[in-house]
Design an enzyme around this catalytic site. Structure first.
Site, PDB file in Angstrom:
ATOM      1  N   HIS A  21      35.893  23.382  39.116  1.00 16.44           N
ATOM      2  CA  HIS A  21      35.405  24.401  38.194  1.00 16.44           C
ATOM      3  C   HIS A  21      34.863  25.569  39.023  1.00 16.44           C
ATOM      4  CE1 HIS A  21      33.956  25.013  33.843  1.00 16.44           C
ATOM      5  NE2 HIS A  21      33.782  26.161  34.482  1.00 16.44           N
ATOM      6  N   ARG A  38      31.587  16.486  29.309  1.00 19.30           N
ATOM      7  CA  ARG A  38      32.452  17.068  30.331  1.00 19.30           C
ATOM      8  C   ARG A  38      31.579  17.754  31.388  1.00 19.30           C
ATOM      9  NH1 ARG A  38      35.880  22.711  30.271  1.00 19.30           N
ATOM     10  NH2 ARG A  38      36.600  22.484  32.420  1.00 19.30           N
ATOM     11  N   GLU A  52      40.690  26.682  34.067  1.00  8.18           N
ATOM     12  CA  GLU A  52      40.994  28.097  33.859  1.00  8.18           C
ATOM     13  C   GLU A  52      41.619  28.792  35.077  1.00  8.18           C
ATOM     14  OE1 GLU A  52      37.837  29.142  30.315  1.00  8.18           O
ATOM     15  OE2 GLU A  52      37.367  29.843  32.335  1.00  8.18           O
TER      16      GLU A  52
END
Length: 480
Positions: free
Chosen positions: A122, A77, A167
């Site tokens: 991210h 990942r 997140e």
């Protein structure tokens, strides 16, 4: 060999993110992200390091793949650096150098039978988009839709597992509601909720585009990753138990409920508490934005899996938030964290509570319609050293409870991902915290990587497909 056999369908991998490992922050035609800007301002990072060079994976990605081959992982990942690929933030211009880098990385992984699992976002938003409001601007859902479509077109013939956003809680609360992470908006009690809604809508647009335009031809899956550290009452007192339930809903449910629940929308407990607090504070309406009925329906079901990140469990007691910062996310929860007597790493976020991951996985199973759960981060921090048997102990204990969640509780878990492949730039903590299975020598121009005991342990887990609770790894004299 005595031990617990792993399910046949459980894939094992490792993870990194672009800003944390790539370096080359201004190479070729790449433009600044919000993290480039934050790191270049004084006193924002604990040890005053930056991600300018990090692990230099932009140049040394083949060595990263050698490390992956050493471990024997099923998948890797990694994330795309938005401004490395699309320097304007918009998709009208594609960087040929950025495109070459990600094509080379993906092709090299596939040539070595390692599946690429790609995270679109991210945390490294283009600064040009932040200047236009970033995650507080509702138009970002359309900008992200365009970005996602660009990625599907460029890489979707080879990438079959997509993560839209990593997140959202950390992005919204720590970056928009507080000043812990980029872009340090610090609009507490308001910014985090504006961002939460816009992040969810951006994710949904990216998922719908895949579902409608690419799924049939590319035959992949697309989903979101939600930080799923759990919460328990500090005591069995009903007030503390209720406080922990509120904490879970604010931290996880705020993002999972609109997507995975049957009725959609933000959780009722969150809506009630924020509305009541807003009224007390003199606001004319709740600080939590509302979804329209159409938006509620648009969001429901927009993830092919539950991306699950987990490091620890926190213990809550019901209390007023002890701060002059009102309003705030934590004041809205109406609880505070109590430190309990558990072993921990060098930070509070890595307190070792193995039973907590099983409870969190069951919460997802029970409240999110028993989804396919892909664990995309789980790890333990230190200040370095190769003989990291405490990290091995963490992984062993947590994996034991993950297997209980599968075998006893019926949780549908299909991936496990160790964070991280190697030491990297750990956001506001800089380079002092180490999460890597491999140690990185930052004093070496070529960033020598050496396997820790945890790398040897993980390699053994993967090769034997067995959790041996008595296996003690020995260091190997090898570097990459």
């Amino acid at each position: 060999m005595a031990g617990r056999k792993l399910p046949n369908n459980l894939k094992l991998g490792v993870a990194t993110s672009a800003y944390q490992i790539e370096g080359a922050w201004n190479s070729d035609d790449k433009t600044p992200s919000i993290w480039d800007v934050m790191c270049h301002q004084p006193n924002n990072i604990e040890d005053n390091t930056t991600g300018d060079d990090a692990c230099k994976s932009y140049y040394f990605y083949k060595r990263d793949i050698d490390m992956l081959k050493f471990l024997g992982v099923d998948f890797y990942r990694f994330s795309i650096n938005w401004t490395r690929l699309f320097p304007n933030g918009f998709t009208n211009i594609t960087s040929s150098a950025g495109l070459d880098y990600y094509n080379n990385l993906i092709n090299e992984l596939l040539a070595n039978n390692i599946e690429p699992v790609v995270t679109m976002y991210h945390w490294d938003l283009p600064q040009k988009l932040q200047d236009l409001g970033g995650w507080a601007n509702p138009l970002i859902a359309y900008w992200f839709e365009d970005y996602a479509r660009g990625l599907y077109k460029l890489f979707g013939d080879r990438v079959k597992t997509w993560i839209t956003i990593n997140e959202p809680h950390q992005i919204a609360v720590f970056g928009c509601g507080m000043d812990m992470l980029a872009p340090r908006i610090n609009c507490h009690g308001i910014g985090e909720y504006l961002a939460a809604k816009n992040i969810l809508m951006a994710h949904a647009r990216a998922w719908h585009i895949y579902d409608e335009e690419f799924r049939k031809s590319q035959n992949g899956v697309c989903g979101i990753v939600i930080a799923s550290d759990f919460a328990q009452g500090a005591t069995n007192n009903i007030k503390d138990v209720e406080a922990s339930v509120d904490a879970v809903e604010f931290h996880i449910g705020l993002y999972s409920h609109p997507i995975f629940s049957s009725d959609g929308d933000f959780p009722e407990r969150v809506k009630r508490r924020v509305a009541a607090k807003s009224l007390e504070q003199g606001y004319p309406r709740s600080r939590l934005p509302e979804f329209t009925n159409d938006e509620i329906e648009y969001l429901k079901g927009t993830s092919d899996f539950f991306g699950f990140n987990h490091y620890t469990t926190y213990f809550y007691t019901r209390a007023n938030y002890e701060s002059s910062i009102i309003p705030s996310f934590y004041d809205d929860i109406g609880a505070k964290i109590v430190e309990m007597n558990f072993e921990k790493g060098v930070t509070f976020q890595c307190t070792i509570v193995p039973k907590g991951i099983r409870r969190a996985l069951n919460w997802v199973k029970d409240t999110c319609n028993n989804p396919n759960i892909m664990i995309f981060e789980n790890g333990f921090d230190s200040y370095g050293g190769l003989n990291d048997l405490n990290r091995v102990s963490y992984y062993r204990q947590y994996f034991d409870d993950i297997l209980d969640a599968i075998e006893i509780d019926g949780c549908n878990i299909t991936r496990y991902t160790a964070w991280s492949l190697m030491d990297n730039f750990e956001w506001a903590s800089g380079s002092r915290l180490k999460f890597g299975l491999f140690q990185v020598d930052y004093d070496d121009e070529n960033r020598k990587r050496s396997p820790r005991c945890s790398a040897i342990w993980y390699k053994q887990l993967i090769s034997t497909r067995t959790l041996n609770l008595n296996y003690v790894p020995l260091l190997e004299d090898i570097c990459f």
